[in-house]
Enzyme design. Sequence first.
Site, PDB file in Angstrom:
ATOM      1  NE  ARG A  87      22.488 -61.205  47.052  1.00  0.00           N
ATOM      2  CZ  ARG A  87      22.821 -60.320  47.994  1.00  0.00           C
ATOM      3  NH1 ARG A  87      24.052 -60.317  48.500  1.00  0.00           N
ATOM      4  NH2 ARG A  87      21.949 -59.427  48.408  1.00  0.00           N
ATOM      5  CG  HIS A 115      27.573 -61.319  54.316  1.00  0.00           C
ATOM      6  ND1 HIS A 115      27.007 -61.591  53.094  1.00  0.00           N
ATOM      7  CD2 HIS A 115      26.927 -60.237  54.785  1.00  0.00           C
ATOM      8  CE1 HIS A 115      26.050 -60.718  52.850  1.00  0.00           C
ATOM      9  NE2 HIS A 115      25.975 -59.877  53.857  1.00  0.00           N
ATOM     10  CG  ASP A 145      26.858 -63.677  50.345  1.00  0.00           C
ATOM     11  OD1 ASP A 145      26.570 -62.562  49.897  1.00  0.00           O
ATOM     12  OD2 ASP A 145      27.046 -63.899  51.560  1.00  0.00           O
TER      13      ASP A 145
HETATM   14  P1  NAX Z   1      16.300 -52.737  59.383  1.00  0.00           P
HETATM   15  O1  NAX Z   1      17.066 -51.545  59.790  1.00  0.00           O
HETATM   16  O2  NAX Z   1      15.088 -52.605  58.530  1.00  0.00           O
HETATM   17  O3  NAX Z   1      15.864 -53.555  60.677  1.00  0.00           O
HETATM   18  C1  NAX Z   1      16.737 -53.800  61.742  1.00  0.00           C
HETATM   19  C2  NAX Z   1      15.889 -53.853  62.986  1.00  0.00           C
HETATM   20  O4  NAX Z   1      16.733 -54.237  64.064  1.00  0.00           O
HETATM   21  C3  NAX Z   1      15.255 -52.511  63.363  1.00  0.00           C
HETATM   22  O5  NAX Z   1      13.851 -52.685  63.485  1.00  0.00           O
HETATM   23  C4  NAX Z   1      15.909 -52.166  64.698  1.00  0.00           C
HETATM   24  O6  NAX Z   1      15.024 -51.501  65.583  1.00  0.00           O
HETATM   25  C5  NAX Z   1      16.293 -53.562  65.199  1.00  0.00           C
HETATM   26  N1  NAX Z   1      17.327 -53.558  66.232  1.00  0.00           N
HETATM   27  C6  NAX Z   1      18.402 -52.740  66.350  1.00  0.00           C
HETATM   28  N2  NAX Z   1      19.080 -53.015  67.472  1.00  0.00           N
HETATM   29  C7  NAX Z   1      18.446 -54.038  68.077  1.00  0.00           C
HETATM   30  C8  NAX Z   1      18.666 -54.765  69.269  1.00  0.00           C
HETATM   31  N3  NAX Z   1      19.683 -54.466  70.077  1.00  0.00           N
HETATM   32  N4  NAX Z   1      17.806 -55.753  69.580  1.00  0.00           N
HETATM   33  C9  NAX Z   1      16.782 -56.042  68.783  1.00  0.00           C
HETATM   34  N5  NAX Z   1      16.500 -55.377  67.647  1.00  0.00           N
HETATM   35  C10 NAX Z   1      17.336 -54.401  67.280  1.00  0.00           C
HETATM   36  O7  NAX Z   1      17.366 -53.704  58.698  1.00  0.00           O
HETATM   37  P2  NAX Z   1      17.120 -54.990  57.769  1.00  0.00           P
HETATM   38  O8  NAX Z   1      17.054 -54.560  56.364  1.00  0.00           O
HETATM   39  O9  NAX Z   1      16.017 -55.814  58.330  1.00  0.00           O
HETATM   40  O10 NAX Z   1      18.519 -55.731  57.941  1.00  0.00           O
HETATM   41  C11 NAX Z   1      18.917 -56.286  59.170  1.00  0.00           C
HETATM   42  C12 NAX Z   1      20.387 -56.651  59.149  1.00  0.00           C
HETATM   43  O11 NAX Z   1      20.646 -57.636  58.176  1.00  0.00           O
HETATM   44  C13 NAX Z   1      21.319 -55.484  58.803  1.00  0.00           C
HETATM   45  O12 NAX Z   1      22.446 -55.513  59.664  1.00  0.00           O
HETATM   46  C14 NAX Z   1      21.741 -55.791  57.397  1.00  0.00           C
HETATM   47  O13 NAX Z   1      22.981 -55.203  57.077  1.00  0.00           O
HETATM   48  C15 NAX Z   1      21.813 -57.287  57.445  1.00  0.00           C
HETATM   49  N6  NAX Z   1      21.810 -58.000  56.163  1.00  0.00           N
HETATM   50  C16 NAX Z   1      22.512 -59.144  56.101  1.00  0.00           C
HETATM   51  C17 NAX Z   1      22.547 -59.931  54.955  1.00  0.00           C
HETATM   52  C18 NAX Z   1      23.317 -61.191  54.924  1.00  0.00           C
HETATM   53  O14 NAX Z   1      23.315 -61.834  53.875  1.00  0.00           O
HETATM   54  N7  NAX Z   1      24.008 -61.639  55.978  1.00  0.00           N
HETATM   55  C19 NAX Z   1      21.832 -59.498  53.730  1.00  0.00           C
HETATM   56  C20 NAX Z   1      20.742 -58.515  53.997  1.00  0.00           C
HETATM   57  C21 NAX Z   1      21.058 -57.481  55.035  1.00  0.00           C
HETATM   58  O15 NAX Z   1      21.830 -56.463  54.450  1.00  0.00           O
END
Ligand code: NAX
Length: 327
Positions: free
Chosen positions: A161, A186, A158
């Site tokens: 951005r 966030h 953020d």
């Molecule tokens: P993806 O769904 O592509 O990847 C998440 C991965 O986490 C998957 O491979 C899944 O198998 C794994 N996972 C789920 N549970 C798990 C556990 N208990 N232990 C280990 N791995 C586990 O999501 P992605 O686009 O990579 O985003 C990841 C996270 O970042 C999401 O929650 C998303 O909302 C968050 N974000 C946060 C941002 C921020 O600025 N704070 C911005 C980007 C993003 O939206």
Amino acid sequence: SSAPLKVAVTGAAGQIGYSLLFRLASGSLTGGRPIELRLLEITPALKALEGVVMELDDCAFPGLAGVEIGDDAEKIFDGVNLALLVGARPRGPGMERGDLLSANGAIFTAQGKALNAAAADDVRIGVTGNPANTNALIALKNAPDIPAERFSALTRLDHNRAISQLAAKTGAPVTDITKMTIWGNHSATQYPDLFHAEVAGRNAAEAVGDQDWLENTFIPTVAKRGAAIIEARGSSSAASAASATVDAARDWLYGSAEGDWVSMAVVSDGSYGVPEGLVSSFPVTTENGDWKIVQGLEIDDFSRARIDASTAELADERAAVTELGLI
Ligand code: NAX
């Protein structure tokens, strides 16, 4: 020191992981110091993760001292100096906020406990997975032996951005923008603050001179940027989130720039009227792996109302996870 920095990444087979691991392995975080990656995934994603590790091998990164993968948090977190908690449960169709909080609660209670048991004494923990602030709160409450100050949630995306939008508006290079602040959660209630930011040393709100733009374009553009990326790209921001995750960890471990500050969501000590104990974004300076909230900024009524709205949302989330017995 030339011993490798041990860095855990969770959700390593996901979208953000696919960008983050290569940035970490190529030296964006540690410069010349070697790095050892310890990658956590859920069992069904381990095969995909093996493919990512094959690609890491194929880069022949000189600074990559080793990679370990697995689905057991305590094994993966063993001796880690930095844990980047990226993996989380996204909100699925028909999922209520309570469902989302409990699905992620299960992940972050377990990971907090595993970090408590296994991480190195100097561990720092950055939470990127959403809802990031409350996930960080859950993890820290489940890791009683790790000081709460070692946990933070990512608002650096953020922050970046906001810098980019302000640079575009004023025609200044991003390097001229300093003292940007994201306050609060966030989420769409976050408050990107131009009243303390500077453009080449000049107050940013004055340099812009356009309260309507600040209020009706700048703030919503920054706060809703995630949704705009999804709309355009068909999937959520990943490379920029990975880049911000590296920026945040690098500044935390190696220090923020002289005369500037960064935004980090950290446990509130009550500064600026943010209820104590909430993990809320503040302007912070960092040095030697420690952060300090910048003190003494004047908060006018406009900013006060927005900070209060975002921290009220955080207080609601805290009440919800308390009710669920997660903290
Ligand atoms: P993806 O769904 O592509 O990847 C998440 C991965 O986490 C998957 O491979 C899944 O198998 C794994 N996972 C789920 N549970 C798990 C556990 N208990 N232990 C280990 N791995 C586990 O999501 P992605 O686009 O990579 O985003 C990841 C996270 O970042 C999401 O929650 C998303 O909302 C968050 N974000 C946060 C941002 C921020 O600025 N704070 C911005 C980007 C993003 O939206």
